[in-house]
Design a protein around this motif. Structure first.
Motif, mmCIF file in Angstrom:
data_model
loop_
_atom_site.group_PDB
_atom_site.id
_atom_site.type_symbol
_atom_site.label_atom_id
_atom_site.label_comp_id
_atom_site.label_asym_id
_atom_site.label_seq_id
_atom_site.Cartn_x
_atom_site.Cartn_y
_atom_site.Cartn_z
ATOM 1 N N GLY A 128 -0.576 6.297 -7.583
ATOM 2 C CA GLY A 128 -0.471 5.845 -6.203
ATOM 3 C C GLY A 128 -1.799 5.864 -5.479
ATOM 4 O O GLY A 128 -2.830 6.269 -6.016
ATOM 5 N N LYS A 138 1.137 0.613 -2.776
ATOM 6 C CA LYS A 138 1.390 1.801 -3.602
ATOM 7 C C LYS A 138 1.953 2.946 -2.752
ATOM 8 O O LYS A 138 2.829 3.690 -3.193
ATOM 9 C CB LYS A 138 0.126 2.218 -4.337
ATOM 10 C CG LYS A 138 -0.229 1.265 -5.480
ATOM 11 C CD LYS A 138 -1.555 1.614 -6.104
ATOM 12 C CE LYS A 138 -1.885 0.705 -7.266
ATOM 13 N NZ LYS A 138 -1.917 -0.721 -6.938
ATOM 14 N N GLU A 141 5.515 4.860 -3.299
ATOM 15 C CA GLU A 141 5.652 6.318 -3.347
ATOM 16 C C GLU A 141 6.679 6.808 -2.328
ATOM 17 O O GLU A 141 7.490 7.691 -2.626
ATOM 18 C CB GLU A 141 4.309 6.981 -3.108
ATOM 19 C CG GLU A 141 4.362 8.479 -3.300
ATOM 20 C CD GLU A 141 3.005 9.132 -3.199
ATOM 21 O OE1 GLU A 141 2.974 10.298 -2.775
ATOM 22 O OE2 GLU A 141 1.993 8.491 -3.533
#
Length: 170
Positions: free
Chosen positions: A113, A132, A136
């Motif tokens: 991430g 990203k 997450e």
């Protein structure tokens, strides 16, 4: 000897995923299922030689993602915004894998991430970070055990995005 725990690695023929596959195989405590879209590529052939189980898979294909996660203990996921430059597509790809991990009972997901830059004062949106971060957030929201790595820049980027002359000088 007890059977090895199977780890499914997405992005297995790329720099990050490939490094994860090689490290897991070197450790010899794990079996590795390396996911690639091109079974005939050089990267896939190299991983086969290293004794990884190399399978065809695409994070856009929800059913295919479910299949490659079947029987796995854990998963490594790296998404690639630079492949298509579409943050929403990257987010959906991450969600596809996260949902499949949850459905398959994956014990732990390692996700590559990046931090969310929204509201940070960064000049404009930084889509390859923010997508990203949203993946997450989703992983956490659906309650999967996970670890997120944070590698924002690779030294090899100096070579890949800033090519120099044959002798290494500008």
């Amino acid at each position: 000897m007890a059977s090895k725990k199977l780890i499914t690695v997405f992005g297995a023929t790329g720099a990050q995923g490939g490094a994860v596959v090689r490290a897991l195989l070197q450790n010899q405590s794990f079996a590795v299922r390396a996911v690639t879209r091109n079974l005939d590529g050089n990267g896939a052939r190299e991983l086969k030689k290293l004794k990884a189980e190399v399978v065809k898979g695409d994070t856009d294909d929800k059913d295919g993602v479910k299949k490659v996660l079947s029987g796995a203990f854990g998963c490594f996921l790296v998404t690639n915004f630079l492949e298509h430059f579409d943050m929403n597509r990257e987010i959906q790809q991450g969600k596809n894998v996260a949902d499949a991990c949850k459905a398959a009972g994956i014990k732990h997901l390692v996700f590559s991430g990046l931090d969310n830059t929204e509201g940070s004062g960064a000049a404009g949106p930084v889509h390859h970070f923010d997508g990203k971060a949203k993946i997450e957030d989703y992983i956490e929201q659906i309650g999967i055990s996970y670890t997120s790595t944070r590698v924002s820049f690779y030294n090899e980027n100096f070579l890949n995005f800033n090519p120099s002359t044959e002798d290494g000088r500008k």
